[in-house]
Scaffold this motif. Structure first.
Motif, short mmCIF file in Angstrom:
data_model
loop_
_atom_site.label_atom_id
_atom_site.label_comp_id
_atom_site.label_asym_id
_atom_site.label_seq_id
_atom_site.Cartn_x
_atom_site.Cartn_y
_atom_site.Cartn_z
N THR A 11 6.65 6.18 10.06
CA THR A 11 6.22 5.64 8.77
C THR A 11 6.63 4.18 8.67
OG1 THR A 11 6.38 7.79 7.69
CG2 THR A 11 6.43 5.85 6.27
N GLN A 12 5.62 3.30 8.57
CA GLN A 12 5.88 1.87 8.49
C GLN A 12 6.00 1.39 7.04
OE1 GLN A 12 2.32 0.68 10.81
NE2 GLN A 12 3.76 -0.34 12.19
N LEU A 13 5.14 1.93 6.19
CA LEU A 13 5.06 1.48 4.80
C LEU A 13 4.99 2.69 3.88
CD1 LEU A 13 2.25 -1.18 5.28
CD2 LEU A 13 4.59 -1.75 4.64
N VAL A 14 5.51 2.51 2.69
CA VAL A 14 5.30 3.48 1.61
C VAL A 14 4.49 2.77 0.54
CG1 VAL A 14 6.40 4.83 -0.21
CG2 VAL A 14 7.38 4.81 2.09
N GLU A 15 3.43 3.42 0.09
CA GLU A 15 2.54 2.82 -0.92
C GLU A 15 2.52 3.67 -2.18
OE1 GLU A 15 -2.21 1.92 -1.76
OE2 GLU A 15 -1.56 2.62 0.23
N VAL A 16 2.60 3.01 -3.30
CA VAL A 16 2.33 3.64 -4.59
C VAL A 16 1.02 3.05 -5.09
CG1 VAL A 16 3.09 3.97 -6.95
CG2 VAL A 16 4.76 3.99 -5.10
N ARG A 17 0.03 3.91 -5.26
CA ARG A 17 -1.32 3.47 -5.62
C ARG A 17 -1.70 4.01 -6.99
NH1 ARG A 17 -5.90 4.67 -1.22
NH2 ARG A 17 -4.47 3.27 -0.11
N GLN A 18 -2.38 3.19 -7.77
CA GLN A 18 -2.86 3.63 -9.08
C GLN A 18 -4.31 3.18 -9.26
OE1 GLN A 18 -1.51 1.66 -12.79
NE2 GLN A 18 -1.03 3.71 -13.55
N LEU A 19 -5.17 4.14 -9.58
CA LEU A 19 -6.56 3.85 -9.92
C LEU A 19 -6.74 4.16 -11.40
CD1 LEU A 19 -8.47 5.48 -6.90
CD2 LEU A 19 -7.41 3.22 -7.06
N GLU A 20 -7.08 3.14 -12.18
CA GLU A 20 -7.29 3.30 -13.62
C GLU A 20 -8.75 2.99 -13.95
OE1 GLU A 20 -3.61 2.12 -16.21
OE2 GLU A 20 -3.91 0.58 -14.69
N SER A 21 -9.35 3.85 -14.74
CA SER A 21 -10.76 3.67 -15.10
C SER A 21 -10.92 3.47 -16.59
CB SER A 21 -11.57 4.89 -14.65
OG SER A 21 -11.06 6.08 -15.26
N ALA A 22 -12.07 2.97 -16.97
CA ALA A 22 -12.38 2.75 -18.39
C ALA A 22 -13.88 2.74 -18.58
CB ALA A 22 -11.76 1.44 -18.88
N ARG A 57 -4.63 -0.72 -7.98
CA ARG A 57 -3.36 -1.39 -7.74
C ARG A 57 -2.63 -0.68 -6.62
NH1 ARG A 57 -1.03 -2.12 -13.92
NH2 ARG A 57 -1.77 -4.26 -14.28
N SER A 58 -2.13 -1.44 -5.66
CA SER A 58 -1.34 -0.88 -4.57
C SER A 58 -0.05 -1.67 -4.42
CB SER A 58 -2.12 -0.92 -3.25
OG SER A 58 -3.13 0.06 -3.24
N HIS A 59 1.06 -0.93 -4.42
CA HIS A 59 2.38 -1.53 -4.21
C HIS A 59 2.90 -1.03 -2.88
CE1 HIS A 59 6.42 -2.98 -5.17
NE2 HIS A 59 6.87 -1.82 -4.73
N LEU A 60 3.02 -1.94 -1.90
CA LEU A 60 3.44 -1.60 -0.54
C LEU A 60 4.88 -2.05 -0.31
CD1 LEU A 60 0.25 -2.86 1.30
CD2 LEU A 60 0.85 -0.49 0.91
N LYS A 61 5.66 -1.17 0.37
CA LYS A 61 7.05 -1.51 0.66
C LYS A 61 7.35 -1.18 2.11
CE LYS A 61 11.79 -0.90 -1.00
NZ LYS A 61 12.64 -0.30 -2.06
N ALA A 62 7.92 -2.15 2.83
CA ALA A 62 8.33 -1.94 4.22
C ALA A 62 9.54 -1.00 4.24
CB ALA A 62 8.67 -3.27 4.88
N THR A 63 9.51 0.01 5.08
CA THR A 63 10.55 1.04 5.02
C THR A 63 11.66 0.83 6.05
OG1 THR A 63 9.12 2.43 6.41
CG2 THR A 63 9.06 2.80 4.05
N LEU A 64 11.33 0.85 7.35
CA LEU A 64 12.36 0.87 8.37
C LEU A 64 12.55 -0.46 9.08
CD1 LEU A 64 11.56 4.32 10.03
CD2 LEU A 64 13.28 3.80 8.31
N ASP A 65 11.58 -1.38 8.94
CA ASP A 65 11.65 -2.61 9.72
C ASP A 65 10.82 -3.67 9.02
OD1 ASP A 65 12.24 -4.35 11.74
OD2 ASP A 65 11.45 -3.11 13.36
N ALA A 66 10.92 -4.90 9.50
CA ALA A 66 10.04 -5.95 8.99
C ALA A 66 8.60 -5.64 9.39
CB ALA A 66 10.47 -7.30 9.55
#
Length: 618
Positions: free
Chosen positions: A455-466, A477-486
């Motif tokens: 696992t290189q990245l963990v992503e929290v994704r949100q899709l909002e509609s209207a 919206r996607s929030h990506l975070k490096a987990t184990l390495d650069a």
């Protein structure tokens, strides 16, 4: 010489022919090892000369065993019971046993009598879904042991195998809840059925946990005829979905609903339990809970074998059914927003404008990932394409990056400096870890797993509609975070292919005649690579427009194509690689405004955007 007649040859005749006693013949035929070999030879010659066949009934009396077991079911036409019978028979025959089958035809009053009679002819008894009262069942078990009981809990010395129908019906209820159903009919089985009692307990638990749900019980039975006869009563409840006691009842419901013109699942969703073979071929295919019928039969024999050998079955076996979502269940007619736990859809009024696919069936060389599919305008303009022939790795709307520390989350060929585009075994996948839906918001947690399984990245994704006047909007919206390495993000452009800086949230449009423009201009040369707030696609022949607007603090260059194909997305690594330190984060945001009107130029888009943002709240 003994006269041979048409009547069956007896053991006495064999003894007379061989010149030995009947006891000696019996010992020879039963394989007693201590018999004098000369006597064995005489008896065998007599058996051959007279063509003698021992009576199996007589031998059973001598052995005290018939090598036959009895199986009693309440309705042999039910494919669930046929599956149990098949598994039991296949396992028993391998050990020299046969199965005698009895059918009580749901006649509770004579069930114990039929069971006793069947047991009198056999060595043991298997009871499948017995309907008789507990006291009568306990008495029967004591009189007819050894007994194996399937689909019924009983406080008696008998091996037991049960299906977890409480969990099964709860999972079905939550499946329908995810589709926006709040008023659900339960088409009940036989009143004295243990399985029916368990289903009712499960629905009671769901009702207490989710007070917004209303369950209405319709008395029916366990057959297709029962489901057919109950259909009108189900419609009278005003329910938007129905849970049938079993698949047979569900199939009966479907038949009657077709006759009266009720659309399934458009007007009424139908689900069942058992996953009998016919369910897959129903019209529409039936959503159900799969029960391992043949495996239960096999295990019933294993428990029976233990009982015949004098071993105690010290614990019951429980089987938990598995949800098989098919086309008979879908969004409630009144539902709006994201609905459906299996494959979420975005519903606005009566129109489904997008589907969100987990991507688990995508081929590994296409970098499997969740994606938006079948996106349309509210008037029906098709706006995405998945796995097109020109670029099979394009998946509707998805977050795809060509180079993440050497792993491709884009799919297809990889551009290698000095070699060009070549197929490399470096494809990763985005694995869904969690999904939550609440109205117009879909929240997802993903792990980006590289081609080595790390696992290189963990992503929290949100899709909002209207909903909009004359259209709709979606913010990704996607929030990506490096987990184990650069982490270093690259693209073909950063590897030497000029202008190919693709990678990020990418929208692949359906093949249509379109005009594309942005504040930078209205040619591909002007739009491609320009870091503008938005880019717009208009479809003159359809009277539709899609505005893709960047969010967040950073405006990235647009990767845009509309000569070769239609597609666009902000580029994470346009012409320079982007690096995140270990634990570093990257935020991506793209909002689409899908309009059923044609905006003629950039000035029209600029005038429309403030109102669209205010209406949508995005």
């Amino acid at each position: 010489m003994t006269e041979v007649t048409s009547r069956p040859i007896t053991m006495a005749q064999v003894a007379q022919h061989a010149g030995v006693s009947q006891a000696s013949v019996s010992r020879v035929l039963n394989g007693v090892a201590t018999v004098d070999p000369a006597i064995v030879a005489k008896v065998n010659r007599a058996v051959a000369a007279l063509n003698y066949s021992p009576s199996e009934a007589a031998r059973s009396l001598v052995r005290g065993s018939s090598h036959t077991i009895a199986l009693l079911v309440p309705d042999l036409e039910n494919p669930l019971f046929q599956g149990v019978l098949k598994g039991l028979t296949m396992a028993a025959v391998r050990e020299g046993y046969r199965v005698l089958v009895a059918d009580s035809d749901e006649a509770v009053g004579v069930e114990a009598e039929i069971a006793s009679e069947a047991r009198s002819k056999c060595d043991a008894l298997v009871l499948v879904s017995p309907r008789m009262p507990d006291a009568e069942l306990r008495d029967l078990i004591q009189r007819t042991a050894p007994v194996v009981v399937v689909n019924r809990r009983v406080d008696a010395p008998a091996a037991q195998l049960s299906v977890d129908y409480v969990s099964a019906v709860k999972e079905l209820a939550m499946h329908l809840h995810g589709f926006g159903h709040r008023r659900i009919a339960y088409v009940a089985g036989p009143a004295l059925s243990y399985a029916n009692e368990q289903r009712a307990l499960g629905l009671g638990e769901v009702a207490r946990e989710h007070p917004e749900l209303e369950f209405l019980t319709i008395s029916a039975g366990s057959s297709m005829e029962a489901g057919y006869d109950a259909a009108d009563a189900v419609l009278e409840t005003g329910a938007t979905a129905a849970i049938a006691f079993n698949d047979l009842v569900a199939l009966g419901l479907l038949s009657r609903l077709r006759e009266v013109g009720v659309g399934v699942p458009e007007q009424l969703s139908i689900v069942g339990i058992d996953d009998i073979p016919q369910s897959r071929f129903a019209a529409p295919p039936l959503t159900t809970m799969s029960v391992p019928r043949i495996e239960i039969g096999r295990q019933a024999w294993n428990r029976m074998r233990q009982a015949l050998d004098g071993e105690n079955a010290d614990h019951p076996l429980f089987y938990r059914p598995v949800l098989v979502p098919r086309s008979s269940s879908g969004p409630a007619s009144h539902a709006s927003g994201w609905v459906g736990p299996a494959r979420p859809v975005l519903r606005l009024g009566s129109t489904v404008v997008a589907q969100y696919d987990e991507g688990t069936t995508v081929d590994s060389v296409l970098s499997p990932r969740p994606f938006l599919d079948a996106v349309i305008s509210r008037q029906g303009t098709p706006l995405t394409v998945t796995e097109p022939t020109d670029h099979p790795h394009h998946l509707g709307v998805s977050l795809a990056i060509a180079d993440v520390n050497g792993t491709s989350y884009w799919g297809g060929r990889t551009y290698v400096r000095g070699e060009g585009s070549v197929m490399v075994p470096n494809h990763g996948r985005q694995r869904r870890d969690r999904l939550h839906i609440d109205g117009h918001s879909l929240d997802e947690r993903l792990s980006w797993v590289d081609h080595n399984g790390v696992t290189q990245l963990v992503e929290v994704r949100q899709l909002e509609s209207a909903e909009l006047d004359g259209g709709w909007a979606l913010r990704w919206r996607s929030h990506l975070k490096a987990t184990l390495d650069a982490i270093t993000f690259g693209s073909p452009a950063t590897n030497g292919r000029e202008g190919a800086g693709y990678g990020g949230i990418f929208w692949r449009f359906a093949p249509e005649i379109a005009r594309v423009f942005s504040p930078a201009g209205d040619t591909e040369r002007a739009v491609h690579g320009a870091a503008t707030p938005w880019v717009a696609f208009t479809f003159p022949e359809r009277g539709s427009t899609v505005i893709l607007a960047q969010g967040g603090d950073e405006q990235m260059p647009w990767f845009v194509r509309f000569a070769e194909y239609l597609g666009a997305g902000p580029s994470v690594a346009w012409d320079e690689a982007r690096t995140l330190p270990e634990g570093g984060e990257l935020n991506l945001e793209l909002t689409a405004f899908v309009l059923d009107e044609e905006l003629a130029d950039a000035a029209a888009v600029e005038r429309a955007l403030p109102s669209l943002r205010e209406q949508s709240g995005l």
